[in-house]
Each structure stands twice: as C-alpha cells, then as structure tokens.
Design a protein around this motif. Structure first.
Motif, mmCIF file in Angstrom:
data_model
loop_
_atom_site.group_PDB
_atom_site.id
_atom_site.type_symbol
_atom_site.label_atom_id
_atom_site.label_comp_id
_atom_site.label_asym_id
_atom_site.label_seq_id
_atom_site.Cartn_x
_atom_site.Cartn_y
_atom_site.Cartn_z
ATOM 1 N N VAL A 100 12.036 -14.394 1.048
ATOM 2 C CA VAL A 100 12.294 -12.845 0.865
ATOM 3 C C VAL A 100 10.889 -12.275 0.402
ATOM 4 O O VAL A 100 10.357 -12.539 -0.413
ATOM 5 N N ALA A 101 10.618 -11.300 1.399
ATOM 6 C CA ALA A 101 9.339 -10.784 1.581
ATOM 7 C C ALA A 101 9.504 -9.331 2.020
ATOM 8 O O ALA A 101 8.570 -8.904 2.891
ATOM 9 N N GLY A 102 10.467 -8.661 1.484
ATOM 10 C CA GLY A 102 10.694 -7.296 1.743
ATOM 11 C C GLY A 102 10.021 -6.254 0.823
ATOM 12 O O GLY A 102 10.016 -4.897 1.142
ATOM 13 N N GLY A 103 9.590 -6.900 -0.291
ATOM 14 C CA GLY A 103 9.256 -5.773 -1.366
ATOM 15 C C GLY A 103 7.964 -5.120 -1.020
ATOM 16 O O GLY A 103 7.296 -5.538 -0.099
ATOM 17 N N GLN A 104 7.790 -4.185 -1.633
ATOM 18 C CA GLN A 104 6.394 -3.181 -1.643
ATOM 19 C C GLN A 104 5.079 -3.591 -2.368
ATOM 20 O O GLN A 104 4.194 -2.972 -2.229
ATOM 21 N N GLY A 105 5.559 -4.467 -3.242
ATOM 22 C CA GLY A 105 4.284 -4.849 -4.166
ATOM 23 C C GLY A 105 3.553 -3.967 -4.794
ATOM 24 O O GLY A 105 2.345 -3.978 -4.991
ATOM 25 N N SER A 106 4.456 -2.843 -5.443
ATOM 26 C CA SER A 106 3.776 -1.815 -5.897
ATOM 27 C C SER A 106 2.875 -1.954 -7.112
ATOM 28 O O SER A 106 1.493 -1.537 -7.418
ATOM 29 N N ARG A 107 3.269 -2.993 -8.023
ATOM 30 C CA ARG A 107 2.665 -3.174 -8.972
ATOM 31 C C ARG A 107 1.161 -3.912 -9.098
ATOM 32 O O ARG A 107 0.020 -3.731 -9.666
ATOM 33 N N LYS A 114 3.265 -8.662 0.577
ATOM 34 C CA LYS A 114 2.325 -9.363 -0.424
ATOM 35 C C LYS A 114 2.137 -10.788 -0.164
ATOM 36 O O LYS A 114 1.156 -11.423 -0.527
ATOM 37 N N MET A 151 12.636 -12.811 5.600
ATOM 38 C CA MET A 151 13.121 -11.415 5.461
ATOM 39 C C MET A 151 12.081 -10.362 4.993
ATOM 40 O O MET A 151 11.377 -10.654 4.126
ATOM 41 N N GLN A 182 15.536 -6.397 6.159
ATOM 42 C CA GLN A 182 16.575 -5.763 5.192
ATOM 43 C C GLN A 182 16.867 -4.355 5.410
ATOM 44 O O GLN A 182 16.145 -3.908 6.238
ATOM 45 N N PRO A 207 12.993 -0.069 0.733
ATOM 46 C CA PRO A 207 13.950 -1.263 1.091
ATOM 47 C C PRO A 207 15.011 -1.361 -0.068
ATOM 48 O O PRO A 207 14.840 -0.959 -1.043
ATOM 49 N N GLY A 209 16.513 -3.506 -2.144
ATOM 50 C CA GLY A 209 16.364 -4.300 -2.957
ATOM 51 C C GLY A 209 16.596 -5.944 -2.487
ATOM 52 O O GLY A 209 17.091 -6.284 -1.377
ATOM 53 N N GLN A 238 11.401 -16.295 -3.442
ATOM 54 C CA GLN A 238 10.650 -15.245 -3.450
ATOM 55 C C GLN A 238 9.186 -15.419 -2.988
ATOM 56 O O GLN A 238 8.807 -16.373 -3.664
ATOM 57 N N VAL A 239 8.607 -14.650 -2.243
ATOM 58 C CA VAL A 239 7.266 -14.752 -1.826
ATOM 59 C C VAL A 239 6.239 -14.706 -2.878
ATOM 60 O O VAL A 239 5.297 -15.442 -2.676
ATOM 61 N N LYS A 394 2.612 -10.799 -9.701
ATOM 62 C CA LYS A 394 3.343 -9.341 -9.879
ATOM 63 C C LYS A 394 2.256 -8.325 -9.925
ATOM 64 O O LYS A 394 2.430 -7.306 -9.467
HETATM 65 P P1 UTP Z 1 9.842 -7.670 -7.118
HETATM 66 O O1 UTP Z 1 11.045 -7.190 -7.681
HETATM 67 O O2 UTP Z 1 8.763 -8.290 -7.927
HETATM 68 O O3 UTP Z 1 9.266 -6.265 -6.263
HETATM 69 O O4 UTP Z 1 10.254 -8.540 -5.820
HETATM 70 P P2 UTP Z 1 8.040 -6.432 -5.307
HETATM 71 O O5 UTP Z 1 8.236 -5.511 -4.246
HETATM 72 O O6 UTP Z 1 7.309 -7.696 -5.054
HETATM 73 O O7 UTP Z 1 6.934 -5.602 -6.398
HETATM 74 P P3 UTP Z 1 6.842 -4.205 -7.128
HETATM 75 O O8 UTP Z 1 7.996 -4.340 -8.104
HETATM 76 O O9 UTP Z 1 6.843 -3.363 -6.084
HETATM 77 O O10 UTP Z 1 5.496 -4.311 -7.894
HETATM 78 C C1 UTP Z 1 10.659 -10.039 -6.124
HETATM 79 C C2 UTP Z 1 10.859 -10.503 -4.706
HETATM 80 O O11 UTP Z 1 11.919 -9.754 -3.950
HETATM 81 C C3 UTP Z 1 11.372 -9.211 -2.766
HETATM 82 C C4 UTP Z 1 10.007 -9.126 -2.898
HETATM 83 O O12 UTP Z 1 9.154 -9.184 -1.647
HETATM 84 C C5 UTP Z 1 9.602 -10.175 -3.892
HETATM 85 O O13 UTP Z 1 9.526 -11.463 -2.968
HETATM 86 N N1 UTP Z 1 12.012 -7.933 -2.455
HETATM 87 C C6 UTP Z 1 12.013 -6.986 -3.441
HETATM 88 C C7 UTP Z 1 12.317 -7.736 -1.173
HETATM 89 O O14 UTP Z 1 12.579 -8.707 -0.513
HETATM 90 N N2 UTP Z 1 13.018 -6.554 -0.913
HETATM 91 C C8 UTP Z 1 13.465 -5.527 -1.766
HETATM 92 O O15 UTP Z 1 13.773 -4.397 -1.606
HETATM 93 C C9 UTP Z 1 12.625 -5.710 -2.972
#
Ligand code: UTP
Length: 466
Positions: A100-107, A114, A151, A182, A207, A209, A238-239, A394
C-alpha cells in the motif's frame, strides 16, 4: 459568454455546489473537460450525507465491559507441520502480496512517493526496492512468480510506475507487478459543506485512506482476476516499514488452518502511552482502539503479572482471504468514512483568491483498513517481535524517523548475524559498532543466513551482504 452545461449546473444546484462552476467561461476547453470528468467521479449525495453526519462518532464508542483483550498466538509456537502448510500454499500460487503506497507522506516531508525514500543503511536501497526484493526472494524460493500488487494514488501513481520501470522492476518477472490506484475524496468546507477547489476549475481531492485499498482492489477488477488465477490469500503491508517479513509460511499456514478470514500480526506495547492502535475484542469481534480513543486508565491496566492488559499493538500487517474481501467490498458491508478536520489551502471562486487558512477549515474523509477487522467472522492474531518486524518511517526526525529506522535495521542484522554464528563487535550500548545490512536476496531469514554464511564469519567493518 460560455455557459456551463445545463445538466451539470442542475446537478450541482441540487447539492448546493454550484460555486464550483463560477469562472467556467474563463476556463480553457482542456480545463473544462478536466472539470467535467472530475465532477462525474464525485458522489455528491454521499458527500451531503457525510457532511450531515460530520459530528457523529464513526462508530458508537464501546463501553469498557464490551472490551476484552484479544487472544494472541506467538509466532514462535507455530509447528513445522503448519509451516509446511504455508509452504504448500505459496508453492501453489495461492498467495499475493499487496503493498500500500498511496499516502502523501506529509509528516516525512519528502516530495516524491515514500516508497522511493532511501532506507538501506549501507546500500541506500529504497523502500520499494526492499519490498520488491523480498517478493523476489520468496518467488525464487517457491519457484513461482508471487503476484506483487502495488497500490498507488493519483498523487503517487505516475512516479511510482516510472520508478519501477527505471529499475527494471527490481528483477521481478514481467507481468509480476500490477499497479492500481486508490480512489480520491474531495474536502468540504467545515462550516458550509461546500466542496473546496484547488484552483479555478479543479476540485481539491486527496487519497481516500488506506482502507481505499480494499475497495479499489475490487472496483478495478483485480480481485476477480486474482481469484481466477488461483490466489486465495492476500498479504497486506504498508510501504513505510522495511522490516516486515512478507508472507512467511508460518503465518500463512496458521491463517489457513484456523480458517481465519483476516489474520493480523501484533507487536506488544511495552508502556501505556505508546502511540499505537491496539487490537482488542469489542463486543465479541476483533477491532481496533485507536490510541487517541483509548482512555489513559485503560491503557495503563495491568494483569496480576504486571503485563499490560491491552497490549496488542497494530503494525498494520494483515492477511486477508480473497473471499472475505469480495464480501466486504460487494455491498452493504463496505467500510465507512472517518472524518478529520484539517487545514486545506483553497481557491475561493467568489473572491478569485487562494486562501491559506490558519485554522482547520476543512473536512477530509478517509477509509481505514482496520475497519475491515470487525467484519470478519473468524480472525487470528499472531504476535511477532517488534524489533524484528517494525521500523516505520513516518516523521522527518525523532520517533519513527529515517534515523530510528536505520538503527533498527542495523540492530536486526546484528541479531541475525549473531544467531547465524557470526562474530559481531558491539558497543557498550548494545549496538553494532559497524553499519550492517542483509539484502533479502542474500538471506530472507536467520535459517537462510546460517546456511549461507561461511563458518567463523567475522564483522570487521561496514558489512553489506547481498
Ligand atoms: P500513513 O497513515 O502513515 O500516511 O499511511 P502517510 O501518507 O504515509 O503519511 P502522512 O500521514 O501523510 O505523514 C500508512 C500507509 O498507508 C498508505 C501509506 O502509503 C502508507 O503505506 N496510505 C495512506 C495509502 O496508501 N493511502 C492513503 O490514502 C493513506
């Protein structure tokens, strides 16, 4: 002056979202097409409902009496026969791996996906490479191209695909990697429920979630395709955690023999205030209590031996049966959105200005993968050693940062080398004197390392085994 299409205007008026079309006449044809396409994908009735229910709790908070500790099995207790069962499932092609690699890694504050972030203590291998090489190691071991599903989201898709292609898919077989995206969700103005714009003619979306993984997997037809190829179990990771042991046969074997619909790894909490969600039985079903929802007195409860009662920390590593995913993505059981109040810069079409809010002005909606757990009739939880499997990246600094992740990887490599009989010089604090790294392609576990390491192996400097 060019009017917006009447049917579109009518649809938006019905949901009081017609502000989206202000300035339509100033948009280029390409921008108009983009907007029409974007609006076609938005379920305004759902947004209206989500806004109306924004102050309701996502689920009714359970009473203390409804919550009991989760029964947890220890990975170390799993028998050789069970492991053989897992081996057989892997060899038969019944297991796929879902990253699962759709997050924005904002932190983390990294401006690319990421998964591209370098984590290898010596090699600087990226998170994507580490995970892909584990899948490759497993595929070589079982003589079978284990399907690797990645993803992404609108924010990470193109860059992720290009990155894998540039690196020749890290040696995975052609067709072994499938990328899918996603869904996204708009954000709403917190006061009015109006959809926020990112710029003229473009709705702000993000995204939906990590729970969006499950719906996207079904909606894009991948779940059906995997099933037709004989896949029965999907390993979810998760990635951001390079230490996950992917799809080990012990875990797969136990999941199969207990007929679990979802199996989850857990890492035990050591102190009450650790910021990790806890798995527990809630009204007879496996569920999660997020750390922000856990009353401090409950987090601190201890049993007669002094052990925390609610200690089954959730590292977000699961194994789902395909049938269960089919069921929960099909209809009424679908996951429900969580709402979060966030600061979202937006374009205000009434004033033609971009606004940078100083307070939380927006409602964002996300699905959480762990909401699937209570939907399962049979679940299994297996405890794994936190030091062995959990080193998430994170934050940019401090807890769960690249630095802690690097140290945890070196510590694990030192433990594996020592367990395999190597001589590893250690500092008085118990860390390896030298950076160490073991590629999954060199050894996927201690047993493989033991088999490969020359007798009398000594670490005398930075050591990368690959
Ligand atoms: P986190 O909740 O830690 O979010 O995601 P994040 O995007 O990596 O970092 P922040 O919160 O913006 O700093 C945990 C996992 O879920 C994935 C992320 O890629 C990570 O593998 N994820 C999260 C998604 O694939 N999609 C999303 O919409 C949110």
């Amino acid at each position: 002056m060019m009017q917006a299409p009447e049917d579109l205007l009518h649809r938006l008026r019905r949901y009081r979202q017609e502000h989206i079309l202000i300035g339509w006449d100033r948009l280029q044809p390409r921008e108009r097409d983009h907007l029409v396409q974007q609006l076609a994908g938005i379920d305004f009735a759902e947004l209206e409902q989500l806004f109306a229910r924004r102050n309701e709790p996502h689920t009714l908070l359970p009473t203390r009496e409804q919550i009991t500790p989760l029964p947890v099995e220890a990975a170390s207790q799993i028998s050789a026969e069970t492991v053989a069962r897992g081996d057989a499932a892997l060899r038969a092609g019944e297991v796929a791996v879902l990253l699962v690699a759709g997050g924005q890694g904002s932190r983390l504050g990294f401006d690319r996906p990421k998964g591209v972030f370098p984590v290898g203590p010596i090699s600087t291998a990226s998170l994507f490479r580490v995970h892909a090489e584990k899948v490759r190691a497993l595929s070589l071991r079982y003589g079978r191209a284990i399907p690797f599903l990645v993803m992404t989201s609108a924010a990470t898709h193109a860059d992720t695909e290009a990155y894998f292609a540039d690196h020749h898919f890290f040696g995975l077989a052609p067709g072994q990697v499938t990328f899918f995206q996603q869904g996204t969700m708009p954000a709403l103005d917190r006061e009015t429920g109006r959809v926020l714009l990112e710029k003229p003619g473009s709705v702000f979306v993000s995204p939906n979630g990590h729970g969006g993984t499950l719906t996207a997997l079904a909606d894009c037809g991948l779940l059906t395709e995997l099933k037709s190829r004989g896949v029965r179990h999907i390993f979810y990771l998760q990635v951001d955690n390079p230490l996950v042991q992917i799809a080990e046969p012990a875990y797969i074997g136990r999941h199969i023999e207990t007929y679990a619909e979802v199996s989850s790894k857990v890492v035990f909490k050591e102190c009450p205030d650790e910021k990790v969600g806890v798995l527990a039985m809630i009204a007879g079903r496996c569920g999660i209590i997020e750390y922000s929802d856990m009353p401090p007195e409950m987090a601190a409860e201890r049993d007669g031996t002094g052990t925390l009662v609610f200690r089954a920390g959730n590292p977000a590593i699961h194994l789902f049966t395909v049938e269960f995913l089919e069921r929960i993505t099909a209809g009424a059981d679908r996951l429900a959105y969580h709402v979060a109040r966030k600061k979202v810069p937006y374009f205000d079409p009434a004033t033609d200005q971009t606004v940078l809010p100083t307070l939380e002005n927006a409602l964002k909606f996300e699905l959480f993968v762990f909401d699937a757990l209570p939907l399962a009739d049979r679940t299994l939880a297996i405890s794994v050693d936190r030091e062995e499997e959990f080193a998430p990246v994170k934050n940019a600094v401090g807890v769960d940062s690249p630095e802690t992740c690097r140290q945890l990887q070196i510590n694990r490599a030192a433990r594996w080398l020592q367990a395999a009989g190597a001589d590893v010089p250690m500092t008085t604090e118990g860390h390896s004197v030298y950076p160490l790294e073991i590629s999954p392609l060199f050894a996927y576990d201690v047993a493989e390392l033991r088999a490969k390491l020359p007798p009398g192996f000594r670490v005398t400097g930075p050591t990368l085994l690959e």
